[in-house]
Each structure stands twice: as C-alpha cells, then as structure tokens.
Design an enzyme around this catalytic site. Sequence first.
Site, PDB file in Angstrom:
ATOM      1  N   GLU A 174       0.831  -1.097  -0.170  1.00  0.00           N
ATOM      2  CA  GLU A 174      -0.087   0.112   0.011  1.00  0.00           C
ATOM      3  C   GLU A 174       0.830   1.343  -0.170  1.00  0.00           C
ATOM      4  O   GLU A 174       0.608   2.000   0.876  1.00  0.00           O
ATOM      5  CB  GLU A 174      -0.846  -0.007   1.221  1.00  0.00           C
ATOM      6  CG  GLU A 174      -2.076  -1.074   0.997  1.00  0.00           C
ATOM      7  CD  GLU A 174      -3.239  -0.993   2.111  1.00  0.00           C
ATOM      8  OE1 GLU A 174      -3.094  -0.232   2.805  1.00  0.00           O
ATOM      9  OE2 GLU A 174      -4.059  -1.839   1.878  1.00  0.00           O
ATOM     10  N   GLU A 291      -4.674  -8.845  -0.268  1.00  0.00           N
ATOM     11  CA  GLU A 291      -5.585  -8.693   1.267  1.00  0.00           C
ATOM     12  C   GLU A 291      -6.993  -8.671   0.635  1.00  0.00           C
ATOM     13  O   GLU A 291      -7.419  -7.808   0.060  1.00  0.00           O
ATOM     14  CB  GLU A 291      -5.013  -7.306   1.876  1.00  0.00           C
ATOM     15  CG  GLU A 291      -3.857  -7.489   2.544  1.00  0.00           C
ATOM     16  CD  GLU A 291      -3.419  -6.232   3.262  1.00  0.00           C
ATOM     17  OE1 GLU A 291      -4.304  -5.419   3.708  1.00  0.00           O
ATOM     18  OE2 GLU A 291      -1.852  -5.808   3.085  1.00  0.00           O
TER      19      GLU A 291
HETATM   20  O1  AHR Z   1      -4.989  -5.581   7.039  1.00  0.00           O
HETATM   21  C1  AHR Z   1      -4.917  -4.532   8.055  1.00  0.00           C
HETATM   22  C2  AHR Z   1      -4.220  -3.282   7.130  1.00  0.00           C
HETATM   23  O2  AHR Z   1      -5.091  -3.101   6.008  1.00  0.00           O
HETATM   24  C3  AHR Z   1      -3.027  -3.675   6.477  1.00  0.00           C
HETATM   25  O3  AHR Z   1      -1.767  -3.451   6.994  1.00  0.00           O
HETATM   26  C4  AHR Z   1      -2.674  -2.706   5.172  1.00  0.00           C
HETATM   27  O4  AHR Z   1      -2.172  -3.391   4.201  1.00  0.00           O
HETATM   28  C5  AHR Z   1      -4.195  -2.458   4.821  1.00  0.00           C
HETATM   29  O5  AHR Z   1      -4.800  -1.122   5.002  1.00  0.00           O
END
Ligand code: AHR
Length: 479
Positions: A174, A291
């Site tokens: 990110e 994610e």
């Molecule tokens: O999963 C929690 C957070 O969500 C992670 O650290 C980040 O990559 C995303 O914003």
Amino acid sequence: MMLATITILNDEPYGTISPRLYGHFAEHLGRCCYDGLFIGADPEIPNIDGFRLDVIEALRAMPTPLLRWPGGCYADHYHWKDGIGCDRPVRLGMSCGLQVLDTNELGTHEFLHLCELIGAEPYLAGNVGSGSPEELCHWVEYCNAALPTSLVKQRHANGRQEPWGVKLWGIGNENWGCGGNYDPESYALEYRRYSLMTQHVDPSIEMVACGHDTDWNKRCIDKLRNHMNFVDHYSIHRYWINGGHGTEFSADDYYALLDEAEKTEDFITETRGFLEEASNGRKKVGIALDEWGVWHPEARTWGPGPTASSNGDYSQACTMRDAVATAVGLEVFHRQCDSLSMANLAQITNVLHAPIMTDGTSMWLTPTYYALQMHKRHIGQTACRVSVDGSPSLPNGTSAISATASPGGVTITNRHLTETIEVSLAGIYTDGTLLTASAANAQNSASSSPITPQPLTVSHDGGRVRIKIPPFSLATLNP
Ligand code: AHR
C-alpha cells in the site's frame, strides 16, 4: 419452497484453481502474530517451537497453502535484520495507527519454520517506505543464496544451512498510503529500481508490484509498461466495508455486504484489462489480491459505519454472514482463476476476517474457517462453469443460489436471508455437508461452537439429487 436447478457445464472451464488462491495473511498487528500464532515458551499452552499447537493443527487442516508476512502496513517499517540471531532489539511496532513494543522474537527463521510446519508457501513483503533496495537485496540473499557470503554464513550460524528458496516477494505494501504516500508514477520508478536490483540477487523470484484503485492502477501500470518483465504479480486489496455493524446489521446491510463481495469480480476484470493492455501479449501478469475480506466498522477508524472507532486490536465479530461473504468471494476467485494468481484473506488469526480466534488457552474456529474448508476440495482442480435456474432473486436482482464446481465436487451457497431453497442437480452425489446457523449474525466463541459442518441430507430422484439449503448457508456435495 422454491426449487432451483444447478447445471454444471463441461465445456470452456475457467481454468485451474491454484492453491495460491487459498492464501492467508499474518501481520504483526493486534493479536495476529503474537498470541494468535506465536506465544514463545508459554508453559500453559502446548506449542511447537513457540507456535500454538492447536492453531498449527487447525492451519494444517484448513489448509494454508500460502502465507504472507510480516505486513501490511507493518512491512514498510520492518527491518528484517532485527529479527535474526540471538540479540534482537525491541522496536516500536507500527501498523494501522497502533504502536506496540515489538520484541522481534518472531523473525525470518521463525516465520519460515512456521510455513514448513503448516505446509504453506511463504510470501515475504519487503520494506519500501522506510527501507532501501540494499536492505531488500540482503533479505533475498539471506533467504535464498547458496554461495558462502557473509550473510549466508550468518544464516548458517543462526541454524539454517539450506536456502529456503522463497519465491514470492512484495515490493512494499500500500505504497499509495501507509507504505510511503507515493504517487503512482513515483512508486513505479521505485518499483523498477527495487525489482531490478532484487532480481539480480535471485533471478528466479516472483515479484509483486503494489496497486490500489482505478486511477492508481491506470497510471502505475502505464509507467511500468516497458518494464513488465519485472512484474510477475500486481497487488490489489479489497475489503468489504459496507455491511454495517458486525453483528447488529439490517437486511439491507446483509445484502450490501454480499453485493460488495461479488463486485470484487469487476475490480479484478478492470485490473486485468489494464495489465493486458500494457503488456500487450508479451507477458501474463497475475493479479495478487493479497488482502481481502470483511472489515467491520468496530475494527476500523475510517470508512462508512455507525461506530467508526477502532476497538484497539483490530479484532471483530466473525459471523455466519461473514462465512457466506467468504463463499461469495471464493466463487469469484474460481471464476477469475485465469487472472488471479493469488488471494490472501486478512488476517489469519484474531484480526479482521479471521478464520481462527484465540483467547488465552482457548482456540476456536469461526464460520469462515469452515467456509474455506468446504471449498478446499476445489484446490488444484479445474473450475467448471455453472448455471443456476429458477432460484429466487436477491434485492440486486442476482440469484440467491450460487455454486462453484470442479471434479472435486460442488459447493453451493444460499445467499438468501430468509428463504430455504431446494436445489436439484444431475449427478451421482451420495453425501455432503451443510454449514448453517440459527441466525445470520450467529458466531462461534471460546465457550460454544454451534456452527460446524453437519452431514447433509441428500435425496435421489432418478439421475438427480435434491438437497434443501436453509438461508445464509453453504452445502457441499462429494463426487
Ligand atoms: O490488514 C490491515 C491493514 O489493511 C494492512 O496493514 C494494510 O495493508 C491494509 O490497509
């Protein structure tokens, strides 16, 4: 009772369902890594080399073919050399606005040992935000090199002779936000430098570039178009945030969450379009949905929701509704298995959409754990096309009954909030399992786990089978 008919189509399969689509994500955040996975030498809880034995066994059975670590936002603060050897510094652990004392007890050796214990392929996320190409090159060398360099001798001295051969490396996380506040063009330039230097160390690795939303993806991929030979996977994240409170939700909230899960498919196909246009047939770049999952408002400080205040450790309720959303997501992944190269549920224990929860000596499995397990039959199999007729519709006009099928069997979801639906399909299925609950907001807990797969009643009607699936439930049929 409504009758829906499922037909499994034998032509034009979607592709092969890679084990990497059943990946997971462990971040040093809340009680995920410390507590959920690693407890050190806690005499109260049986463990293997500091990892909870009950969790290890659950991870093996889930299964856990792929595990991403150490973040998340944590990755862009993490310096891997802090986590090797005997004398480990205590640092500030930082992710998602939390600051904790970070003992670094769980480092590279421990994580890669965990992967070996549970049969997971490791995926390491490198530090771009506060790191350097040199630091990442050294991490790759430490993990993968065989020549007796000083770093490799250090690895030997720390107890590991053979290189681990870690294939998957993320170039930051990110980086549009917590990973450095880059704009897409600047990140793409950084990516070009990091990926080139890192690949010199080990040309066999697969590198993951950081994506984001439509605008970022268009611009970042455009800037990478002449360097696609260095992009093996392109990361996107999708959290489903529009379902209201984790347990106190309305019917509208319920359907909004499932709708959002389904729409992940549009985001995947849009990203695929950008990648195909830029690579112009020269290379197939996989989409890494590294994610994904439900993120309820109680566990975040941003986005929509009645209570936008973090509960402090990023834990949240994991209900039957979340298990149905999981099934919706897995159906999307199967349909997109030709574009998606991996998918990692966030996160593996205690944090966000967790399949496994722990509290002291207790460990329990959430309905999401079972939703994943009821799909494991499809891992490594050919994803077949499926058509559904006669099903009631959801408020957005889509079918309440959905299914995914492979030579491993069929998994069927009833997304309806109130209707039991009878399903008929051709085939010789003798038995199966059903995951259902007393309410869509029901969940398991340390003291009681009422939501577990139960034997499914299958009736036969000529060459067809009939099953009844209660609302917000999943069923599997064994071939
Ligand atoms: O999963 C929690 C957070 O969500 C992670 O650290 C980040 O990559 C995303 O914003």
